[in-house]
Design an enzyme around this catalytic site. Sequence first.
Site, PDB file in Angstrom:
ATOM      1  N   PHE A 307       0.835  -1.196   0.000  1.00  0.00           N
ATOM      2  CA  PHE A 307       0.000   0.000   0.000  1.00  0.00           C
ATOM      3  C   PHE A 307       0.868   1.244   0.000  1.00  0.00           C
ATOM      4  CE2 PHE A 307      -2.584  -3.164   2.211  1.00  0.00           C
ATOM      5  CZ  PHE A 307      -3.831  -2.993   1.627  1.00  0.00           C
ATOM      6  N   ASP A 308       0.417   2.244  -0.720  1.00  0.00           N
ATOM      7  CA  ASP A 308       0.965   3.581  -0.590  1.00  0.00           C
ATOM      8  C   ASP A 308       0.357   4.146   0.699  1.00  0.00           C
ATOM      9  OD1 ASP A 308       2.064   6.117  -1.535  1.00  0.00           O
ATOM     10  OD2 ASP A 308      -0.012   6.690  -1.867  1.00  0.00           O
ATOM     11  N   LYS A 309       1.007   5.147   1.288  1.00  0.00           N
ATOM     12  CA  LYS A 309       0.447   5.672   2.530  1.00  0.00           C
ATOM     13  C   LYS A 309      -0.534   6.821   2.277  1.00  0.00           C
ATOM     14  CE  LYS A 309       2.681   8.510   5.316  1.00  0.00           C
ATOM     15  NZ  LYS A 309       1.796   9.677   5.524  1.00  0.00           N
ATOM     16  N   VAL A 500      -1.366  -1.020  -4.240  1.00  0.00           N
ATOM     17  CA  VAL A 500      -2.549  -0.175  -4.156  1.00  0.00           C
ATOM     18  C   VAL A 500      -2.089   1.259  -3.920  1.00  0.00           C
ATOM     19  CG1 VAL A 500      -4.798   0.138  -3.077  1.00  0.00           C
ATOM     20  CG2 VAL A 500      -3.697  -2.099  -2.985  1.00  0.00           C
TER      21      VAL A 500
END
Length: 609
Positions: A307-309, A500
């Site tokens: 995941f991107d933050k 994502v």
Amino acid sequence: MAVLSASMLVLGIILEMTNFDIILVYGVFLVSMLSAGQFILPRGARGLLNLKLDMHFLMSSASIGAFIIGAPAEGAAVMFLFFISMLLEERAENQVKKEIQELVELEPPSATIKMNKGAEALIPTSEVRIGDTLVIRPGTRIGLDGIVVFGESSVNQAPITGESLPVPKSVGDQVYAGTINQQGYLEVDVTSESHHTVLSRIVELVDEAKNKKAPTEKLITRFSRKYTPIMVTLTITLGLVSLYLGASPSEAVYRALTLLVISCPCAFVVSIPVSIVSSIAGSAREGVLVKGGIHIEQVSKTKIVAFDKTGTLTEGELSVKEVCLHNNRSREEVLTAAATLEQMSEHPIARALVAATEREEFQLSKSFGFSTIPGRGVEGMIGDMQYYVGNRRLLSEQSIELDALSEHSCGVGTMVYVAQDREHLGTIVMSDSLRTGAKEAVSQLKRMGIDTIMLTGDSETVAEEIAREVGVAKYQAELLPEEKVRAIEELSASGSTIMVGDGINDAPALVAADVGIAMGAVSSDAALETSDIALMQQDLRKVPSLIKKARKTMSIVRQNIAVSISVKLLVGILAVFGLVNLWFAIAVGDMGLTFAVIANALRLVRKQS
Ligand code: ADP
Ligand code: MG
């Protein structure tokens, strides 16, 4: 046609049993065969002429062959039952078309627009132009994408985003074609014409997705192309061998024909696209846009989700927590300088800064020579001074010395450093909150045995805190966009990886991953274009449910292939030894199997909500 063929078939059998005139019996069966075969026979003949021996050819020759050797009942039955299995296939394909059609029909055929002097006109949706004002009454479907210019209401966006709760809309908000206005009255300025709306892009993408076949699907298509000629050869060999072993000529041909019927590959060839396309269309209805069968297969193999933050695990709606000032600068000066540059950027941090200055009613000025420095921040001129707004890496790369104070006493959060030329003016501390559902999505993934990791360009401290809150197993902080790509490549090497992200600063990583999933595709064209799969709604829980669905789809595909091949093999072996007759071959080996396999595939179509 089916009825005629069936009744002639039954009549023929009765006549045959009552020892009627043989010519008449033949005639009745022939009518049955021709009425069922009116489309199949010509296709079979065409196949023969083009040397493309397909299943129409297989079945036509089996049927004609049966007539020649004096088994007209079987000949007619082969054709009739094959005809029925073709009908079944067609129904399955229509089912899939219907799914796409349902999406198309979300756009209402006509829209009411406001003419000058307040009059209204009802015109076809396709004739509405950009800049027209739509009149949207309560309970009606919105025809085109646009911006609300008058009124207040809430809109059910479920048809395109899958979100269950209506979304409040007032002046300035974007609305989308295909969504349903609830209780209020709205006037909307059209921003895209009928064939450019988000809805029409969705329809287009789902439609295109059919052609991007999954690897298994391609394998089967290739296989069945080679397979038919092989089966024809085998059949002829079987006939010759039986003859050699002392069978009568008609007995030998009969056996050969039985094998021919069993060898028809129709069952699994149809079942695979039906499964995959059903799954794609079903997902689209839930606000998950899968752009090809290939991605369904890939998703089903997922081992790791990265995941991107900012904007993905977090809302991306940051708030200013604190502004630390240096060298006697004022809060207004620091915030205004930062926001003036950030007006040009689409980064969540940028949007948040601009919003914060607007709230405090600070006047923004103009900047020149603006550019973004991916993974670091932005730079540009205001007046004749050069400014930098970004993270610590940006300042150190410009060899601007940080004010020691801000390092230690300026709160915890995402730090945005503001510098004028070589001078550090101040530091804005921002914080972001976790997205609803993020924690749940991560824990569901873990339960499914999938590794989770967070990749971020933010600082170690913030990354650590968010990682702990959301529950991801691992994280990597202070990554530049290209380092995110490298991280993804390393993860991919150890197992199929989904990335994502929100498409901002992570588009290259989305492309590098085995599957790239973009959030919030309704509002960002880039996210819709660069990703393999787009989530129309900002809900991370769609990720685990998508993986579950993909796994289910692929397991149905595998079941269908396994069952088809084993049944055909078994019946085929029996046929070689003359243990099954044509009736059994067609009823079980072809039609029964087609029916079972398609029914299995259509399980995916049923709405799972
Ligand atoms: P994330 O991985 O958290 O989504 P990005 O890769 O988009 O973060 O950005 C990494 C870091 O670069 C941010 O945490 C921020 O410090 C800095 N940054 C990027 N763009 C901007 C901007 N427009 N303004 C200020 N800082 C920025
Ligand atoms: Mg981001």
